[in-house]
Design an enzyme around this catalytic site. Structure first.
Site: not given
Length: 219
Positions: A79-80, A88, A90, A92-93, A113, A117
């Protein structure tokens, strides 16, 4: 140091990790695990908020990802979530990059996993495209590459590499050689890079990992 990552053991800190998972459920429709957290580690993205000069920055959690301690599918991320005020940007990377660096440290090629989504798929495709493009262009003396070679260079699952190459549309007319290698048009990779304006800078410095990265609570 503006951002840092902290590892939290779901078994040792169950209440904290349950609350974190419940909080994530407010923003993630497909979030299901929020009670049984003992089999997961949680990696917190912490922003060190600057206060006044010569005053120690105040740390603030701005996102996290969870990872199974033992995954039979080699999942490196379950899960992230980057918290809404910080999206927005950057970030997440950075979390995705950490998950792959952990796979590298463990010596195990992995991936997130699935199923992803729709938003997760979009985010991962951008991350994978930069990772794959960088690996291909670094292999300057090779005109043909196998999916496995690219996967090994990126520490990515072969099926994720194939998905990425198709999305980038950089395969040659003859998509496969007799030995299973794929024919890549490196000129097309460079064109794609110029068109997409993707930044190939690695989001995570692998030298930032140290053997003893856990904080001793007694200190």
């Amino acid at each position: 140091m503006e951002h840092a990552i902290y590892e939290v053991d779901g078994e040792e800190h169950q209440l904290f990790c349950q609350n974190l998972s419940l909080f994530a459920k407010l923003f993630l429709d497909n979030k299901s695990v929020f009670f049984d957290v003992a089999s997961f580690n949680f990696y917190l993205l912490v922003h060190n908020v600057p206060t006044e000069p010569r005053v120690k920055p105040r740390p603030q959690i701005i996102g996290f990802f969870s990872k199974e301690k033992m995954s039979w599918d080699n999942n490196n991320l379950a899960c992230i979530l980057v918290f809404p005020p910080w999206q927005r940007k950057g970030l997440g990377k950075i979390l995705m990059g950490i998950s792959y660096e952990l796979s590298k440290l463990e010596g195990c090629i992995g991936g997130p996993e699935k199923p992803l989504s729709e938003l997760g798929r979009i985010g991962y495709l951008k991350f994978w495209q930069a990772r794959v493009a960088s690996a291909i262009l670094d292999l300057k003396n090779k005109t043909t590459l196998s999916v496995e070679e690219i996967a090994d260079a990126c520490w990515m699952l072969p099926e994720d590499v194939i998905t990425t190459l198709k999305e980038m549309d950089v395969l040659g007319t003859k998509k496969k050689m007799n030995d299973g290698s794929v024919v890549l048009n490196k000129a097309r990779v460079r064109e794609w890079l110029a068109e997409s304006k993707v930044d190939l800078t690695a989001p995570v410095d692998e030298d930032g990992f140290v053997e003893d990265y856990l904080v001793d609570d007694d200190k």
